[in-house]
Write a protein that holds these residues in place. Structure first.
Motif, PDB file in Angstrom:
ATOM      1  N   UNK A  40     -45.361 -12.660 -25.513  1.00 36.22           N
ATOM      2  CA  UNK A  40     -46.833 -12.767 -25.645  1.00 36.22           C
ATOM      3  C   UNK A  40     -47.767 -11.913 -24.516  1.00 36.22           C
ATOM      4  N   UNK A  41     -46.744 -11.879 -23.302  1.00 34.80           N
ATOM      5  CA  UNK A  41     -47.214 -10.982 -22.097  1.00 34.80           C
ATOM      6  C   UNK A  41     -47.300  -9.469 -22.521  1.00 34.80           C
ATOM      7  N   UNK A  42     -46.635  -8.904 -23.251  1.00 33.26           N
ATOM      8  CA  UNK A  42     -46.352  -7.727 -23.585  1.00 33.26           C
ATOM      9  C   UNK A  42     -47.565  -6.789 -23.584  1.00 33.26           C
ATOM     10  N   UNK A  43     -47.672  -5.837 -22.659  1.00 30.28           N
ATOM     11  CA  UNK A  43     -48.853  -4.853 -22.855  1.00 30.28           C
ATOM     12  C   UNK A  43     -49.384  -4.361 -23.976  1.00 30.28           C
ATOM     13  N   UNK A  44     -48.243  -3.935 -25.048  1.00 25.85           N
ATOM     14  CA  UNK A  44     -48.774  -3.249 -26.120  1.00 25.85           C
ATOM     15  C   UNK A  44     -49.838  -4.111 -27.055  1.00 25.85           C
ATOM     16  N   UNK A  45     -49.700  -5.430 -26.804  1.00 24.31           N
ATOM     17  CA  UNK A  45     -50.676  -6.373 -27.524  1.00 24.31           C
ATOM     18  C   UNK A  45     -52.061  -6.033 -27.011  1.00 24.31           C
ATOM     19  N   UNK A  46     -52.338  -5.526 -25.667  1.00 22.79           N
ATOM     20  CA  UNK A  46     -53.631  -5.314 -25.314  1.00 22.79           C
ATOM     21  C   UNK A  46     -54.569  -6.531 -25.496  1.00 22.79           C
ATOM     22  N   UNK A  47     -55.575  -6.423 -25.995  1.00 21.69           N
ATOM     23  CA  UNK A  47     -56.584  -7.986 -25.759  1.00 21.69           C
ATOM     24  C   UNK A  47     -56.669  -8.562 -27.129  1.00 21.69           C
ATOM     25  N   UNK A  48     -55.371  -8.422 -27.855  1.00 16.66           N
ATOM     26  CA  UNK A  48     -55.191  -9.144 -29.051  1.00 16.66           C
ATOM     27  C   UNK A  48     -54.782 -10.655 -28.764  1.00 16.66           C
ATOM     28  N   UNK A  49     -55.227 -11.459 -29.450  1.00 16.84           N
ATOM     29  CA  UNK A  49     -54.824 -12.945 -29.153  1.00 16.84           C
ATOM     30  C   UNK A  49     -55.128 -13.562 -30.800  1.00 16.84           C
ATOM     31  N   UNK A  50     -54.052 -14.259 -31.049  1.00 16.76           N
ATOM     32  CA  UNK A  50     -54.039 -14.968 -32.408  1.00 16.76           C
ATOM     33  C   UNK A  50     -55.058 -16.135 -32.494  1.00 16.76           C
ATOM     34  N   UNK A  51     -55.470 -16.337 -33.553  1.00 17.55           N
ATOM     35  CA  UNK A  51     -56.553 -17.642 -33.751  1.00 17.55           C
ATOM     36  C   UNK A  51     -56.050 -18.928 -33.210  1.00 17.55           C
ATOM     37  N   UNK A  52     -54.800 -18.772 -33.495  1.00 22.88           N
ATOM     38  CA  UNK A  52     -54.056 -20.329 -32.815  1.00 22.88           C
ATOM     39  C   UNK A  52     -53.962 -20.183 -31.365  1.00 22.88           C
ATOM     40  N   UNK A  53     -54.046 -19.167 -30.679  1.00 22.21           N
ATOM     41  CA  UNK A  53     -54.005 -19.128 -29.182  1.00 22.21           C
ATOM     42  C   UNK A  53     -55.347 -19.471 -28.884  1.00 22.21           C
ATOM     43  N   UNK A  54     -56.376 -18.718 -29.451  1.00 18.21           N
ATOM     44  CA  UNK A  54     -57.874 -18.778 -29.034  1.00 18.21           C
ATOM     45  C   UNK A  54     -58.326 -20.402 -29.042  1.00 18.21           C
ATOM     46  N   UNK A  55     -57.683 -20.905 -30.060  1.00 16.96           N
ATOM     47  CA  UNK A  55     -58.048 -22.340 -30.394  1.00 16.96           C
ATOM     48  C   UNK A  55     -57.568 -23.322 -29.430  1.00 16.96           C
TER      49      UNK A  55
END
Ligand code: ZN
Length: 418
Positions: A40-55
């Protein structure tokens, strides 16, 4: 108000707030246990977070917002209760016992601060349990209690100095005390900035120089490149309390140092630690500690100005049975005033802080030339520290000392994924 009645109200206040926080902090166990998968730390994910992570992060952070609000309510409530009788009778008792005048402000301040500590203890304990429930805290109850006592020691000494200085000034210069107060408290703020890393921080943690090796060499090289004097770079044993990762710069003059949490060093690779150091060097390049002190001095001017205006309205103080601002019976009200003024000015202080953090991030990316590592560091800090991934706008406006993680990532990558 009698002592017994005051004690009863404070008991209900302290226990009630703790109960409300415990209720507000309830979160499904599966949400708490849903630690993010590797990658989940991977840079290619940029500012993307899953709904579950946000929750998940949102659920944790909501409890800290509620805890913050309850903490303020309990502190202000306690001070108002103390102002309505208990401190007044303590002032009379000290006078009856012929305690020297010069000692009385310290004793009253200690009584107020110790009461605040006791009444906020249940709320703090619930906060401690929340930290364990979310896997952030590594501390035992005993260690936590010892921390409270150390906190009492530090705030007791600071409160005694402040109360004595203030009382002496009002008594000595009944007309111009507020100008002198502004000067004296500004000097005290600078002194505190100097002694904090030397005297206060070591009461709570052990600090060691960053050991010789590739990371230390990179720090030296970065500092040379940034054209700043390389200050002490220390590692603090933050892991004795929690898994939270952080770093900071503290002190002025020869007490200035960059401090890295040991959790930060053990939690990632050398590039990531070097980026964090570059961020702290950014603060040093821009002299953010000096600028923060200037903001404090300006804030003290406004605060003392406001207090001088209030002091001309003696009715405000008679509510606490005090004859005026210099009467020791007014001390709880003065502390409540400080808390309210700090609260009201918090959005301004936070806005300045976010500007400084943005500037430090920018310099760190320039110094390292490595936006990809920047994104990885921001993602890592967000996950390890359960940062609010989609914070309410009002929380950012009022409280956030750093820009939200999305904004930091976007700024580091110039608006695009690296
Ligand atoms: Zn910073």
């Amino acid at each position: 108000m009698s002592w017994a009645r005051a004690a009863l109200i404070l008991l209900v206040l302290g226990a009630g707030a703790a109960g409300i926080l415990a209720l507000a902090a309830r979160a499904p166990a599966e949400l708490r246990a849903a630690t993010p998968e590797s990658g989940v730390f991977a840079a290619h994910l940029g500012a993307e977070f899953s709904d579950q992570q946000v929750a998940r992060h949102g659920a944790y952070r909501r409890s800290s917002y509620v805890g913050l609000a309850l903490g303020l309510i309990v502190q202000l409530g306690t001070l108002l209760v103390l102002a309505r009788g208990p401190i007044g009778s303590l002032v009379e008792r000290l006078a009856g016992l012929k305690v020297p005048w010069g000692l009385r402000p310290s004793l009253i301040a200690l009584a107020v601060i110790a009461t605040l500590l006791v009444v906020t203890l249940p709320l703090g304990y619930v906060g401690f349990e929340i930290g364990h429930a979310w896997g952030l805290s590594t501390q035992s109850v005993g260690g936590w209690l010892v921390d409270r006592l150390r906190g009492l020691l530090v705030s007791g000494v600071m409160g005694a100095i402040a109360a004595t200085a203030f009382s002496v000034l009002v008594r000595w210069q009944p007309r111009t005390w507020w100008v002198l107060g502004w000067i004296v408290f500004s000097v005290l703020a600078v002194l505190l900035a100097y002694v904090w890393p030397l005297v206060v921080a070591p009461l709570f943690n052990r600090f060691e120089a960053l050991e010789r090796g590739p990371l230390r060499d990179r720090v030296t090289a970065l500092a040379q490149y940034a054209e700043v004097e390389v200050s002490d770079v220390l590692v603090v044993d933050a892991s004795r309390r929690s898994t939270i990762e952080n770093a900071y710069i503290a002190g002025i003059g020869d007490s200035r140092r960059i401090v890295l949490y040991d959790t930060l060093i053990s939690g990632g690779n050398e590039d990531e630690a070097a980026f964090v150091v570059a961020h702290e060097l950014g603060h040093q390049v821009e002299n953010h500690i000096g600028k923060n002190l200037a903001i404090t001095v300006a804030g003290l001017a406004a605060g003392f100005g406001l207090l001088a205006w209030m002091a001309s309205h003696t009715a405000l103080f008679s509510w606490a049975g005090a004859s005026g601002v210099g009467d020791l019976r007014a001390l709880p009200l003065l502390l409540a005033f400080v808390i309210v003024v700090n609260l009201v000015s918090l959005p301004i202080a936070s806005a300045f802080s976010r500007r400084f953090e943005t500037a430090a991030d920018e310099i760190a990316v320039q110094l390292t030339g490595d936006p990809e590592t920047a994104v990885r560091v921001f993602r890592r800090l967000a996950f390890r520290n359960l940062a609010d991934l989609r914070p309410p706008r009002i929380a950012v406006w009022a409280l956030f000392s750093h820009p939200p993680i999305r904004d930091r990532i976007t700024a580091a990558t110039g608006g695009a994924a690296p």
